[in-house]
Design a protein around this motif. Structure first.
Motif: not given
Lengths: 748, 334
Positions: A313-319, A342-352
């Motif tokens: 919801i709060l972060d703009d993580y662009d894959e 933006h969904l009710n999920v934890g913040t995504p991050t880099s994966m390999r």
């Protein structure tokens, strides 16, 4: 006096770059003596356990800690009102401090994802802290969470790379592919759980952390705690891998530090496996529409890659799914866009291989579909669309050998034996499918400092504030220093994993190895010059001009002498009555080029191909990946043994990505990632690992550094999933565009 | 996880007596026997089981496998799964049991897990194992999370509107096909229960999984003598190649004489709320000439009562293929 022959043999033996030496930290690891983060214990240490929210959207109506506080061994129950203040990491666009989950823990009473920490118990034992965490009563005003898996655009898509007129060219193209591909949320599951052990001495913190970036961790955590960076020391000696999940800090880090400060006791917090699915990042769900337009002889005329991925919801993580699309093939008209939902999920991050790995599943699957449509061999289709220059940047490549990856791979795999008709190949009573895909990944460097100390006892110490996430950085450094000084890597002590050391690169983006080279070479040069200088003070070279002396093969000798006639450096230092000399090196990176912050002069990327064989037994719907061949154009390989290990590990991970891995957010039950354990979140086992062959082309990329070394942590995963999907189509006739490929997709 | 009392009795009667005061031997029992602990310890860590007392069975003399004089096999409750799988008599006369055991879990778990523990292995339903989720098995009346949730792995046979949890064991499927008998002792007496009557369907009471009452201790399992000339095998289908619960599995035992099947036993795993004996399939096979069509017909019969959920409809076809193929393999070697 050695003979000329043995002299040559000695010289070859001293060339340690490219030598498959075993990991220098291997004995520590197999004997259980490597100290991982959660192995750190201190007198009086307490244990912390977070209380995760059991809803994904809503607010905390009441938090009752009274029962928990009275339980045996409980020292404190922290929550928003008593934890003290956390700050946000300063927003920036220069990659100077990075964090994916921007909101510090306990900042407000709003719940935005399932598992968001709402309290923290601290007790004398882990069991007591866990029991207390279970006893904290939280009541929520729950709202319906949004954890949908069909994404719809929220706002105007962001245009990435663009050239020509992709829409017009697509409309008039004689051959078209227009498909949407989906990759699911995937959760990092390194065996080592995230952990923090925090020690507070009244002024300064020492934080033992599971981090792929001690330096960024120091900056980000100190900013969040509101203390100067020099008051936070980060230690991370060994990591049980991270796969990107440990690049940036998460909320448990500052909670542990704050608890240690408040209680004035060391505190250990280990994030449990279930929480790993909730609060420490994941690869987001991606939904990617690919439109390819081509001529009838298979030349691309238009490429469009429009991707969406979910974020919190709060972060703009662009894959960044289209990371590889603009430069992989020649194509005059191209447009790539991205959008975040933006969904009710934890913040995504880099994966390999963030971006490129899911992006190449889409792009390379579409290329496979185009090959089928054109009735052109998929290898041939890629060869026809190879490019000499990076058309996105209009720049030459530093070193691009995709064509050779394709031809070498095809030859080694016996690709010419492939018959294109679906289900047409058989082996041992099984249907066999062959598929392939191309791959690419960035090749950049980060800023790096390193110090080398040459000691009078004959040992060498190299120190750098980077870390080894299990990929072999300790070993790479020993080899680099060994090569630079002509000294056996066995004699080299590598010191990593402490922010008090000279600032080193983060372990991400496959950049650590390449980043180390220039700094190490400079440090080696400076340290050896100091030995030369010391030689002029005492011993056989006493009184000679420094300019007449040279350091090679670990010895000081005159320029007109061979190294074997010289004096070992330790003897020089002993004669000069010096304990040790040291030299430091530093280099600026070029990763900001890849981020678009600075302007590149050349396009720098690794390339590769994946060839895959699957077996298919329709009578029992059993699909297995039986054989893979990976060809990598990844610069000069410093250590073929650890290098091969990187690629093979990535292929096994790719089998999991293609066939198994999938985090399920349960929209009927509070938006929980419901398969949050290693029985229900299925990853590859050893039995799923195919027979793997790896070929390194080994062309040095000397634009990147003097050894021509790139990183290879990620390129091995790129292309695996689309190659498997291609092989599955060849075996079964079923085109699966949504990962993972499951039995039910293939039952017919 | 809460504190509990731990006792280690030296004989079966005192173990049974110590457990007799429990209110139930089913879900939520306040007194639990512990053998290998591979299920129970997990569930205690998850707060799904919170016994006040654990009775350790590991010192009881129940660890032997004996060949019975009238033919057949007696398997002690504490025989480890790996020992049973590699026992010469099992390998020779009951290969289906060895194969089923070796297809389950991992080598490390099989070294710990026991015969009686495996008989009482609990479901892997994600909602059962998470105390924040509804589950009628764990908390009667709270609802079934799986029915409208993630139910891909769930059962399609023997389900009720209250529970669709799968019995996850592989061993139990083989034992069901082998018509094993479970021997139980309590403080007063002993009794024996055919395996097909040992497990209960969930119905309205999914918290009750077996006929066990407080103080009942499984002492051993017996297998009848193998049918003359019988061939048996276990076929397990799952997403990955190892270390995963079955999507569908089949244990089959057949004898073929004069090109006709004159004995067939069929049990299915991964699809039932209990290890699923299919007498429908057995009847469809009785007396027929082995052929792919006949096997498929038997599989159709076995799955006739299947009730799929939103995500596991594919299990019907998968199970049919599994059983058809298992019968094909068993009769090929017959």
């Amino acid at each position: 006096m050695p003979t000329a022959q043995s002299e040559t043999a000695e010289n070859q033996a001293l060339s340690v770059i490219g030598r498959p030496i075993p990991r220098v930290d291997g004995p520590l690891k197999v004997s259980g003596t490597a100290t991982y983060t959660s192995d750190h214990n201190f007198p009086g240490m307490l244990y912390a356990v977070p209380v995760p929210s059991t809803i994904a959207k809503g607010t905390i109506a009441a938090l009752d800690t009274s029962a928990a506080e009275k339980m045996p061994g409980v020292r404190a129950v922290f929550h928003r009102e008593n934890i003290g203040r956390f700050f946000r990491v300063p927003p920036n666009d220069d990659f100077s401090i990075v964090i994916d989950e921007n909101r510090p823990p306990f900042e407000d009473d709003t719940i935005r994802y399932y598992g968001q920490y709402v309290a923290l118990t601290v007790a004398d034992t882990l069991e007591q802290a866990q029991a207390a965490a279970d006893a904290v009563k939280v009541t929520y005003d729950e709202e319906t969470p949004d954890v949908r898996t069909k994404l719809t655009q929220e706002q105007e898509p962001k245009v990435g790379s663009q050239r020509g007129d992709a829409t017009a060219a697509f409309n008039t193209a004689p051959i078209k592919v227009d498909q949407t591909y989906v990759t699911p949320a995937e959760t990092h599951n390194p065996i080592e759980l995230h952990a923090t052990v925090a020690v507070w001495d009244g002024t300064r913190f020492t934080l033992y952390e599971t981090t792929q970036s001690i330096k960024n961790h120091q900056l980000a955590v100190s900013a969040m705690l509101g203390v100067p960076p020099e008051n936070v020391r980060i230690v991370s000696r060994f990591l049980g891998s991270g796969f990107g999940g440990k690049l940036w800090p998460w909320t448990h880090d500052v909670l542990t530090a704050a608890a240690a400060r408040a209680l004035n006791r060391p505190v250990k917090l280990v994030v449990d496996r279930k929480m790993m699915f909730q609060t420490v990042g994941h690869r987001p769900l991606t939904q990617q529409r690919i439109r390819l337009g081509a001529t009838t002889n298979g030349k691309l005329v238009s490429t469009q890659h429009d991707s969406l991925n979910h974020s919190s919801i709060l972060d703009d993580y662009d894959e960044g799914c289209a990371e590889a699309t603009p430069h992989l093939y020649r194509c005059p008209n191209l447009r790539v866009t991205s959008g975040v939902v933006h969904l009710n999920v934890g913040t995504p991050t880099s994966m390999r291989g963030p971006g490129a790995v899911p992006g190449l599943f889409a792009l390379e699957s579409a290329m496979d579909e185009l090959a089928v449509k054109l009735n052109i061999d998929p290898v041939e289709l890629r060869l026809r669309n190879d490019t000499e220059i990076d058309e996105a940047l209009n720049l030459p490549f530093t070193s691009r050998h995709l064509k050779e990856c394709l031809t070498v791979g095809a030859e080694k795999f016996d690709w010419h034996q492939r018959t294109p008709a679906v289900g047409s190949m058989k082996k041992d009573g099984l249907i066999v499918g062959w598929g392939m895909a191309a791959a690419t990944w960035i090749a950049n460097r980060l800023d790096c400092e390193a110090t080398i100390e040459l000691k009078a006892d004959g040992s060498v110490r190299v120190a750098c504030g980077t870390q080894d996430i299990g990929t072999g950085t300790y070993t790479m450094l020993a080899q680099m220093v060994g090569e630079a000084l002509g000294i056996d890597p066995d004699k080299i002590q590598v010191v990593l994993g402490d922010s008090a050391l000279p600032t080193g690169p983060l372990s991400g983006g496959s950049m650590a190895t390449a980043s180390l080279v220039p700094a190490v070479l400079e440090a080696a040069k400076k340290a050896s010059e100091k030995v030369q200088f010391a030689a002029t003070a005492a011993g056989p070279f006493s009184g000679q001009s420094v300019a007449n002396l040279i350091f090679s093969n670990g010895r000081i000798h005159r320029k007109d002498q061979s190294p074997s006639d010289g004096v070992p450096y330790e003897q020089v230092l002993q004669a000069a009555k010096v304990s040790s000399v040291s030299g430091s090196g530093s280099s600026k990176g070029d990763f900001t080029d890849a981020l678009g912050i600075t302007k590149p002069k050349l396009s720098s990327h690794s390339f590769g191909t994946q060839f895959v064989e699957v077996t298919w037994q329709p009578e029992i719907a059993r699909l297995r990946v039986s054989r893979t061949l990976t060809v990598i154009d990844g610069g000069r390989i410093i250590n073929p043994r650890t290098g091969r290990n990187q690629i093979e590990g990535a292929v096994v991970m790719g089998v999991g990505m293609a066939l198994f891995e999938h985090t399920i957010y349960d929209d009927q039950h509070h938006g929980a990632p419901i398969n949050s354990n290693l029985a229900d979140y299925v990853v590859s086992t050893h039995a799923d690992a195919p027979a793997m062959d790896v070929v390194f082309l080994d062309y040095p990329d000397t634009h990147l550094n003097a050894f021509g070394a790139r990183g290879i942590g990620e390129i091995g995963l790129a292309g695996v999933a689309p190659a498997i999907a291609s092989a599955v189509y060849h075996a079964t006739g079923v085109r699966v565009r949504e990962l993972p490929i499951r039995i039910e997709d293939l039952l017919g | 996880m809460q504190t509990f009392e731990f006792t280690r009795p030296s004989d079966v009667t005192s173990a049974a007596t110590a457990a007799a005061s429990a209110k139930t031997a089913q879900q939520g029992a306040e007194i639990r026997f512990i053998a290998g602990g591979t299920t129970l310890i997990d569930l205690m860590k998850l707060n799904v089981e919170q016994p006040h007392m654990l009775i350790d069975l590991n010192r009881l003399p129940l660890g032997d496998v004996e060949t019975l004089p009238e033919g057949g096999l007696k398997i002690g409750a504490m025989v480890r799964n790996s020992d049973l799988a590699h026992h010469p008599a099992v390998l020779r006369y009951y290969p289906v049991l060895s194969q089923a055991l070796l297809s389950g879990a991992s080598a490390q778990l099989r070294n710990k897990a026991t015969t009686s523990g495996n008989l009482l292995q609990r479901t892997r339903c994600m909602y059962f194992r998470d105390t924040t989720m509804p589950c009628n098995k764990r908390e009667p009346g709270s609802g079934c999370g799986a029915i409208n949730g993630a139910n891909r792995m769930m059962a399609i046979l023997g389900t009720s509107e209250h529970c669709i949890a799968t019995n996850p064991s592989d061993m139990n499927v083989a034992l069901t096909a082998l018509e094993a008998t479970i021997h139980i002792q309590n403080a007063q007496d002993t009794r024996s229960v055919p395996i097909n009557e040992f497990y209960l369907l969930p119905g309205h009471t999914p918290q009750r999984e077996t006929v066990l009452e407080p103080g009942d201790l499984i002492t051993h399992v017996t297998l009848p003598a193998p049918a003359a000339g019988a061939k048996s095998l276990y076929l397990k289908l799952r997403d990955r190649a190892s270390y995963e619960f079955a999507l569908a599995s089949a244990a089959v035992i057949v004898t073929v004489e004069n090109n006709r099947i004159n004995y067939a036993r069929v049990a299915l795993g991964g699809v039932g709320t209990k290890p699923w004996r299919s007498q429908e399939a057995e009847q469809a096979l009785a007396g027929v000439t082995p052929s792919e069509d006949r096997f498929r017909a038997a599989a159709e019969a076995a799955l006739q009562g299947a009730r799929p959920q939103s995500q596991n409809g594919f299990k019907i076809e998968l199970t049919k293929r599994c059983l058809t193929h298992a019968l094909k393999l068993a009769t090929q070697t017959a």
